[in-house]
Scaffold this active site. Sequence first.
Site, short mmCIF file in Angstrom:
data_model
loop_
_atom_site.label_atom_id
_atom_site.label_comp_id
_atom_site.label_asym_id
_atom_site.label_seq_id
_atom_site.Cartn_x
_atom_site.Cartn_y
_atom_site.Cartn_z
N LYS A 224 -12.42 95.42 141.88
CA LYS A 224 -12.95 95.39 140.51
C LYS A 224 -13.20 93.95 140.03
O LYS A 224 -14.24 93.68 139.44
CB LYS A 224 -11.97 96.10 139.57
CG LYS A 224 -11.97 97.62 139.78
CD LYS A 224 -10.82 98.28 139.05
CE LYS A 224 -10.87 99.79 139.21
NZ LYS A 224 -9.64 100.45 138.79
N ASP B 252 -7.80 98.01 145.15
CA ASP B 252 -8.68 98.57 144.11
C ASP B 252 -8.96 97.52 143.01
O ASP B 252 -10.10 97.36 142.58
CB ASP B 252 -8.02 99.83 143.54
CG ASP B 252 -8.85 100.47 142.45
OD1 ASP B 252 -9.90 101.03 142.78
OD2 ASP B 252 -8.46 100.37 141.26
N1 LIG Z 1 -7.48 104.28 140.80
C1 LIG Z 1 -8.19 103.58 139.82
C2 LIG Z 1 -9.16 104.49 139.17
C3 LIG Z 1 -10.25 103.75 138.54
O1 LIG Z 1 -11.01 103.03 139.15
C4 LIG Z 1 -7.22 103.07 138.78
O2 LIG Z 1 -6.08 103.44 138.85
O3 LIG Z 1 -7.63 102.29 137.92
#
Ligand SMILES: N[C@@H](CC=O)C(=O)O
Length: 820
Positions: free
Chosen positions: A684, A680
Amino acid sequence: MKVLKFGGTSVGTVESINQVIQILQENLNEGRKIAVVYSAMGGVTNRLIEIGKLAAASDTEYLQLLKTVEERHFAAVRGLIDVKNQSSCIAKVKGLLNELEDLLRGVSLIKELSARTNDFIVSFGERLSTTIITEALKNRGIDAEYLDARKVIKTNDHFGYAEVNFELTNELIRKHFAQTNKLQCITGFIASTIDGVTTTLGRGGSDYSGSIFGAALNATVIEIWTDVDGMLTTDPRKVKNAFTIPTITYAEAMELSHFGAKVIYPPSLTPAFQKNIPLKILNTFNHKHEGTLISKTANAKEYAITGISSIDDIALVNVQGGGMMGVAGVSAKLFSILAANKISVILISQASSEHSICFAVDPKAAYGVKEILEEGFATEISQGLVDNISIEQNLSVIAVVGESMKSSTGTSGKLFSVLGKNGINVVATAQGSSELNISVVIYKKDITKALNAIHETFFQVDGLTLNLYLVGATGLIGSTLLRQIQEQKDYLKQRKNLNIKLVGVMNTKKMLLKEGGINLENWKEDLLENGEIANIGSFVSDVQDLNLPYSVFVDCTADKNIVQYYHSLLSSSVSIVTPNKVANSGKYEQYFMLQKAAQKHGVKFLYETNVGAGLPIINTLQGLITSGDKINKIEAVLSGTLAYIFNNFKVGDRFVDVVKEAKAKGYTEPDPRDDLSGQDVARKILILSREAGLKLEPEDVKITNLLNDACLNAPTVEAFFEELEKDNTRFEKLLQDAEANGEVLRFIATLDEDNHASIGLKTVGKSHPFFNLAGSENIISFTTERYKYNPLVVKGPGAGAEVTASGVFADIMSISSYLV
Ligand SMILES: N[C@@H](CC=O)C(=O)O
Ligand SMILES: NC(=O)C1=CN([C@@H]2O[C@H](COP(=O)(O)OP(=O)(O)OC[C@H]3O[C@@H](n4cnc5c(N)ncnc54)[C@H](OP(=O)(O)O)[C@@H]3O)[C@@H](O)[C@H]2O)C=CC1
Ligand code: NA
């Protein structure tokens, strides 16, 4: 004197004729002097034309059709007149029908139907309806008298569209009215030659009769009674918020009706216009409604335009040729050929380079026009002066009409911007130099969308409406978003004049689409009870087929497949808002294509919540870049989940329990391994790098993963938790080592000065700006050319349902302000 004219639907049934009688009675009660013109009962004229043709073909079916016409009129007599008075009316009606039958027998014998005979046949329609209504009025004690207009309206013998001899007609009308005080019930549409041969007045015939009588009698007003509440701002079958135009000028009414508004046929009202007699369009079935007043000058207008009309089906003929430039007379010749062949031109547009002229015609006429022009321009074509005559079909034309355009600027700018923002391609355009009308030719498939968008923008009757489609509605972010919209609905309506209409919702199991809108209070039950089996492909095609203006597609899933539909949605001018990071963190090519598609189609693709949930990170970065700054370095904590975990994990705790807590608080991805594996955060930082202008691919981000293989390969989230439990000591050790040095654990993403992106778990001491973070806080530090010594920092909660949904909501709102 007031002249009233009642159209076919107004005299179509016993009930409607009773309405007509009530309207007349009210006028008489008020002591008004009136004269009344009637059409044939609705549908009868067409039926008579059909009967005539069948008779001429000796097809005996005409007799059956004639029977239905007869029955309809007898039923009217029975419904309108007391039994004891019926016989004389029945005799009159029967007399007319016998005459008609004899005539038709003659037609069927000689197998010929001339325009002259046809006029005579159709004249029975008005003669029958007016006879019955006159008798019905008399039956109610009104001193009414039947006036066969053939006695007073005198024309030449152009059967089907006879031209009126006004001098004689005016004199005869005035003479007739001078002799009588009875209420005159006049047959519309029909007239006769000086020799007494029956003629008809062509399109809009009964309106024309009303206008002829009104002008001859110097009426104070002519009332055209129909079945709608006056002239509407646009076609109410296509735009539900269309409303009655209270006042309109003759010129505007002419323009609107030229482009398809069917209520009246203004050319036939010319006699009234010339004498400056105002006209009212009124509704027989809603007779208290004010309707529309048409006069020389209308009242000051509230809106920049008066109305929008459209013709659904037109064809464009394009005459093109380099040799046309500067060669005088090509367009003169073109239009004289068209005129000689009686081809009616709806719109003309010529480029100032004179390289081409295009004009719109009825699609049925288009190929004939091409042949005629090719013949007419044979010499020019052989000399290469004209090189192409082409036809484009499946087009519509929209005309925006209003006298106020003359005095206000920006109307055309606004019109083209509305069309552009809704992805409606303008094929051709024309503006009359009177500035009374701007016409645009568009593809037929876009007509309803275009009318709605233009109507909403210029009239804002009920505010502007965003049409929303939400995939992932039952998820954490999706359902929170719908609750927030529901709570904010009234504020948006009152303060922004904005409606958010939820048109479609979907989850993994079901999907529901309602063009009229899904109720925000019970959308979940509605989806459950009335939804169809979910299928994202058909959901997307439904969105595209509905083709509603100002459409926004919101993807609140973490799904990989939905993303493949983004490009197609943007290309159909549907904006997209999404917290789903998949699209922007796949191949660079895909990211780039989506940006381009949004730009090309004048829509928005917004994803602020891809990074730091509702925190303004993407917008800040885009602002820096577009204003000319250059990013030197980004350092950030980008995972709310990992921030929460490392803020709350204490020696002695079970690491897995803290992860579960983060999940329960709504911080994690649907699968928390996306967070713990670094996936994740990698997405980003990749997205931020791309926003900063770098063409990085997913494999360019160096990831230090927190999970062992057993965790990563566990088949379900539950199984993963079990594996994680077994790995507790490793996490405890990491924490103990950090604490021993007075440091904390932070999962940090970096884009360094050499444009290398990396992510991994680090320890930071008290002096580090990332030391003091609480809860799910994210922190992003941008070092740029302008923020060189002191970075620009954004900090705050970076995960959770409320903040994420509100970030999605804010993106939707920013689309609304862009679109309006
Ligand atoms: N799972 C993500 C949610 C946001 O994008 C996080 O924990 O930051
Ligand atoms: N939680 C947060 O703090 C943040 C989340 N995000 C992002 O928001 C998105 C949603 O997260 P969240 O609400 O937590 O996830 P949830 O798992 O709670 O919800 C996902 C929703 O998507 C639906 N869904 C999944 N796949 C499909 C599919 N193929 N077709 C139709 N519907 C589908 C699910 O349907 P069903 O109900 O039937 O399972 C569910 O309604 C994710 O992309 C996440 O990365 C972004 C920023 C912050
Ligand atoms: Na954000």
